[in-house]
Design an enzyme around this catalytic site. Structure first.
Site, PDB file in Angstrom:
ATOM      1  N   HIS A 197      27.554  67.155  61.110  1.00 15.98           N
ATOM      2  CA  HIS A 197      27.624  68.621  60.961  1.00 15.98           C
ATOM      3  C   HIS A 197      26.386  69.239  60.321  1.00 15.98           C
ATOM      4  O   HIS A 197      26.284  70.456  60.211  1.00 15.98           O
ATOM      5  CB  HIS A 197      28.899  69.032  60.214  1.00 15.98           C
ATOM      6  CG  HIS A 197      28.901  68.782  58.744  1.00 15.98           C
ATOM      7  ND1 HIS A 197      28.690  69.799  57.837  1.00 15.98           N
ATOM      8  CD2 HIS A 197      29.085  67.670  58.012  1.00 15.98           C
ATOM      9  CE1 HIS A 197      28.765  69.306  56.610  1.00 15.98           C
ATOM     10  NE2 HIS A 197      29.004  68.014  56.689  1.00 15.98           N
ATOM     11  N   CYS A 321      29.886  78.187  39.777  1.00 19.69           N
ATOM     12  CA  CYS A 321      31.130  78.130  40.550  1.00 19.69           C
ATOM     13  C   CYS A 321      31.033  77.365  41.869  1.00 19.69           C
ATOM     14  O   CYS A 321      31.985  76.717  42.273  1.00 19.69           O
ATOM     15  CB  CYS A 321      31.634  79.521  40.847  1.00 19.69           C
ATOM     16  SG  CYS A 321      31.533  80.632  39.451  1.00 19.69           S
TER      17      CYS A 321
HETATM   18  C1  PLP Z   1      26.111  66.860  53.346  1.00 20.95           C
HETATM   19  C2  PLP Z   1      25.585  65.681  52.654  1.00 20.95           C
HETATM   20  C3  PLP Z   1      26.385  64.543  52.458  1.00 20.95           C
HETATM   21  C4  PLP Z   1      27.823  64.509  52.837  1.00 20.95           C
HETATM   22  O1  PLP Z   1      28.054  64.503  54.212  1.00 20.95           O
HETATM   23  P1  PLP Z   1      29.495  64.968  54.726  1.00 20.95           P
HETATM   24  O2  PLP Z   1      29.499  64.616  56.172  1.00 20.95           O
HETATM   25  O3  PLP Z   1      29.573  66.448  54.484  1.00 20.95           O
HETATM   26  O4  PLP Z   1      30.493  64.218  53.941  1.00 20.95           O
HETATM   27  C5  PLP Z   1      25.813  63.451  51.844  1.00 20.95           C
HETATM   28  N1  PLP Z   1      24.550  63.450  51.441  1.00 20.95           N
HETATM   29  C6  PLP Z   1      23.747  64.520  51.605  1.00 20.95           C
HETATM   30  C7  PLP Z   1      22.340  64.445  51.161  1.00 20.95           C
HETATM   31  C8  PLP Z   1      24.239  65.668  52.215  1.00 20.95           C
HETATM   32  O5  PLP Z   1      23.451  66.724  52.360  1.00 20.95           O
END
Ligand code: PLP
Length: 382
Positions: A197, A321
């Site tokens: 995502h 927050c």
């Molecule tokens: C977004 C992110 C995650 C977590 O990924 P998710 O798919 O949202 O659980 C881990 N590490 C970094 C550096 C991120 O930016």
């Protein structure tokens, strides 16, 4: 609406959604089933696995789909730590919470953790890593690029140190993947986490690269999915979307880097020219193409975000927050910011879909907002 929080998540690209739809509708088969719809689903997963492998320069057998980037981080860290004899593990003070909290958990459960410091730009010094390595060190985890300040670490050099001592090296590449070139052979890493995502794919799907021969415990017990290491009926549509998003990101990588970097630098310059008492956080050049992180003295990041939101601008801050606590971001504190200054921070993360007009609008709205908040601050008049 102007969306500039692409480091938090990205909208699904239309092409990605198109590729996913059939697997949410008519091609609903379980990939473990032997009849046609099952075989179709299974083939789609293989294709996506090949796409992710290609994007990373890995072998398909080294790509394991997970439920998120966080899951990939948790698995890599706990899985390697628990399969090793040594009880010393190393990470940095600026990791994403998925990494940091996994290390803290291990620290409460029999492991000794070294948290490497970073310099004022957020860089890890390879000499510090060299000095931290011990006889019983069994894991090193250092993120490729930071999600708040965008700093890109010298992963190749750091992984080389791990290799010299035969210590497994993991990197959280969730922010880097699809945004800068990454190749597991060139970097010399043993494990690497990615997520869909953050690159125009769906939420709830990620992957862990595990170099052949790396010792790691099974993540989930049950069926034989993911080469028997991570049971669960696959998120077929999500995986298909991830593969497609990765393919698109790779195809357009150079173009996107050029576009986003110039937008980033244009925006940084404009802010610095028009707003006094601001500090750019993160390395000036070794930083993610889309990342901007400013601290504005004398103001509170939360108020800034709310006022930007009222103007239809969606951004992020590393304070209060948003993170569910009153403490400022651990990353901003680690690069040496005072509490007050860390509280007044703003992260803008551009994607290739943002425009110069949007950047101009943000600066135009930001100037009076910062001024208003400063006028309300007792510190500003001192
Ligand atoms: C977004 C992110 C995650 C977590 O990924 P998710 O798919 O949202 O659980 C881990 N590490 C970094 C550096 C991120 O930016």
């Amino acid at each position: 609406m102007i969306y500039v929080d692409n480091a938090a998540t990205t909208p699904i690209k239309p092409e990605v959604l198109d590729k996913m739809m059939p697997y949410l509708t008519e091609k609903f088969g379980n990939p473990s089933s032997i009849y046609k719809s099952g075989r179709e689903a299974k083939e789609a997963i293989s294709k996506a696995r090949a796409d992710i492998a290609e994007a990373l320069g890995a072998d398909e057998k080294e790509i394991y789909f997970t439920g998120s980037g966080s899951e990939a981080d948790n698995w890599a860290i706990k899985g390697v730590a628990h399969s090793a004899k040594g009880r010393h593990i190393i990470t940095t003070a600026i990791e994403h919470h998925a990494v940091l909290h996994s290390f803290e958990y291990l620290g409460r459960n029999g492991f000794e953790v070294t948290y490497l410091k970073v310099d004022n730009d957020g860089l890890v010094n390879p000499d510090d890593l060299r000095a931290a390595v011990r006889e019983d060190t069994s894991l090193i985890s250092i993120m490729t690029a930071n999600n708040e300040i965008g700093t890109i670490q010298p992963i190749k050099e750091l992984a080389q140190i791990a290799k010299e001592h035969k210590i497994p090296f993991h990197t959280d590449a969730v922010q880097a993947f699809g945004h800068i070139p990454l190749n597991v052979e060139d970097l010399g890493v043993d494990l690497l986490s990615v997520s869909a995502h953050k690159i125009g794919g769906p939420k709830g799907v990620g992957a862990l690269y595990i170099r052949k021969g790396t010792k790691i415990t099974q993540f989930m017990h049950g069926g034989a999915q993911e080469y028997g290491k991570r049971a669960s009926t696959e998120n077929v549509a999500g995986i298909v979307g991830f593969g497609c998003a990765a393919g698109l990101a790779m195809k357009n990588l150079d173009k996107n880097i050029a576009k986003t970097t110039s937008l980033r630098d244009y925006f940084i310059k404009k802010v610095q020219e028009s707003i006094p008492h601001c500090r750019l956080n993160g390395h000036p050049t070794k930083r993610l193409p889309g990342n901007v992180n400013f601290s504005f003295e004398f103001i509170e990041g939360e108020s800034l975000l709310l006022m930007l939101d009222m103007k239809g601008i969606e951004a992020s801050s590393g304070s209060a927050c948003t993170s569910g606590s009153l403490d400022p971001s651990h990353v901003l504190l680690a690069i040496g910011l005072e509490h007050e200054i860390a509280h007044g921070s703003l992260r803008i993360s551009f994607s290739e879909d943002n425009t110069v007009e949007e950047a101009d609008t943000i600066v135009r709205e930001l100037i009076p907002i910062v001024q208003r908040l400063r006028d309300m601050s007792p510190l500003y008049h001192k």
